[in-house]
Design an enzyme around this catalytic site. Structure first.
Site, PDB file in Angstrom:
ATOM      1  N   ASP A 105     -34.832 -38.977  -7.262  1.00 13.20           N
ATOM      2  CA  ASP A 105     -34.607 -37.613  -7.758  1.00 13.20           C
ATOM      3  C   ASP A 105     -35.841 -37.111  -8.499  1.00 13.20           C
ATOM      4  O   ASP A 105     -36.652 -37.914  -8.982  1.00 13.20           O
ATOM      5  CB  ASP A 105     -33.417 -37.587  -8.728  1.00 13.20           C
ATOM      6  CG  ASP A 105     -32.127 -38.013  -8.054  1.00 13.20           C
ATOM      7  OD1 ASP A 105     -32.035 -37.882  -6.820  1.00 13.20           O
ATOM      8  OD2 ASP A 105     -31.225 -38.488  -8.773  1.00 13.20           O
TER       9      ASP A 105
HETATM   10  N1  URA Z   1     -29.765 -42.920  -7.688  1.00  8.51           N
HETATM   11  C1  URA Z   1     -29.860 -41.744  -8.364  1.00  8.51           C
HETATM   12  O1  URA Z   1     -28.870 -41.243  -8.865  1.00  8.51           O
HETATM   13  N2  URA Z   1     -31.051 -41.176  -8.454  1.00  8.51           N
HETATM   14  C2  URA Z   1     -32.190 -41.684  -7.937  1.00  8.51           C
HETATM   15  O2  URA Z   1     -33.265 -41.102  -8.079  1.00  8.51           O
HETATM   16  C3  URA Z   1     -32.083 -42.902  -7.241  1.00  8.51           C
HETATM   17  C4  URA Z   1     -30.854 -43.511  -7.137  1.00  8.51           C
END
Ligand code: URA
Length: 239
Positions: A105
Site C-alpha cells: 500500500d
Molecule cells: N497487507 C496490507 O494490508 N497492506 C500492505 O501493504 C501489504 C499487506
C-alpha cells in the site's frame, strides 16, 4: 534470442541512457566481434555476438532483480499521474520493462522485489505457490492472546472465503509479526481490523527466502545476486 539494436543492448547492460551510449559509441569505445562499432542502430545477437566496452566483455542479462526498501508515500506501480512510483527510485538505471512483484500500500514500507522476469513474478504471486510473506506491524493497542489466535486461524475478513492460516507473533510496544501466504487487497490491515485492531504502521520484512536488507535506507535498493534469486525459482521453468 532475437537480434537487438546495439544502443539498446548497451543501455540495458550498463544502465546508461541511450544518449550517453551514442557518445560512447562515437568515441570508438565499443567493439562488436572485435570490430569497432559506432552505429547505434547496428543489429546484434546478444547470445552469440561478442561485445566489448573499453576492452571488457559486456554480458547481456535477460533478467535483473532488485530489492527496494519501499518508503511510505510512493505507489507500487510503474506509472502514476499524481504520486511517485517505486520505479522513480532507480534514477540513472534503464528500467524499461521492469515492475514491482506484488503491491505494498502507499503508506506501507519495506521489501519489494523489482524485476523484468514475468515468470518469477507469476510464481511468487500465484496463490498455489503459497510463498510466505512476513510483515512487521504496529497496532493501536496491545494484541490480546485470544485475538492473536483468532487472526492465525482462518479469520473471516468479508471475502468469499476466510483467510488461510497465518502465523502471528506478539512483540513489545503494541507490535507484532504476521506471516501470510496469500496476497489479498489490504490483507494484513483487514485481518487485524476483523479482530478489532488498527494497523498504524506496516513494513514487509520477508518474501519467501528473501529478507529485507536492513542496511537499505527507505528508498534504497540493491541488485540481487543469483544466490538471492535461485531459491525463489521453480527450477524446471528455466533452462
Ligand atoms: N497487507 C496490507 O494490508 N497492506 C500492505 O501493504 C501489504 C499487506
Amino acid at each position: 534470442m532475437e537480434n537487438m539494436r546495439l544502443d539498446k543492448f548497451l543501455s540495458n547492460t550498463t544502465g546508461e541512457s541511450r544518449s550517453r551510449i551514442k557518445e560512447i559509441l562515437k568515441a570508438g569505445r565499443v567493439k562488436v566481434n572485435s570490430e569497432t562499432a559506432k552505429d547505434p542502430s547496428l543489429k546484434i545477437f546478444p547470445d552469440t555476438d561478442s561485445v566489448e566496452l573499453d576492452s571488457k566483455a559486456v554480458v547481456y542479462e535477460k533478467f535483473r532483480y532488485y530489492m527496494l526498501n519501499k518508503p511510505a508515500g510512493c505507489v507500487s506501480a510503474t506509472k502514476d499521474k499524481l504520486s511517485e512510483t517505486v520505479l522513480d527510485f532507480f534514477r540513472g538505471e534503464n528500467m524499461d520493462g521492469f515492475f514491482p512483484v506484488g503491491r505494498l500500500d502507499k503508506d506501507s514500507e519495506g521489501l519489494l522485489l523489482i524485476t523484468n522476469d514475468g515468470m518469477l513474478a507469476h510464481n511468487l504471486l500465484s496463490p498455489s505457490g503459497h510463498v510466505e510473506k512476513v510483515y512487521f506491524v504496529e497496532l493501536d493497542r496491545k494484541l490480546e492472546e485470544d485475538d492473536r489466535i483468532k487472526i492465525e486461524n482462518e479469520i473471516d475478513i468479508g471475502d468469499d472465503k476466510p483467510c488461510l492460516p497465518a502465523k502471528v507473533e506478539t512483540k513489545e510496544n503494541n507490535t507484532a509479526l504476521i506471516s501470510i501466504t496469500e496476497g489479498r487487497f489490504h490483507q494484513v490491515k483487514r485481518m487485524f481490523a476483523a479482530a478489532g485492531y488498527e494497523v498504524k504502521y506496516l513494513k514487509r520484512i520477508a518474501m519467501g527466502s528473501l529478507f529485507l536488507d536492513e542496511k537499505l535506507k527507505p528508498g534504497g535498493y540493491r541488485k540481487l545476486s543469483d544466490e538471492d534469486i535461485c531459491p525463489l525459482r521453480k527450477k524446471e521453468q528455466y533452462g
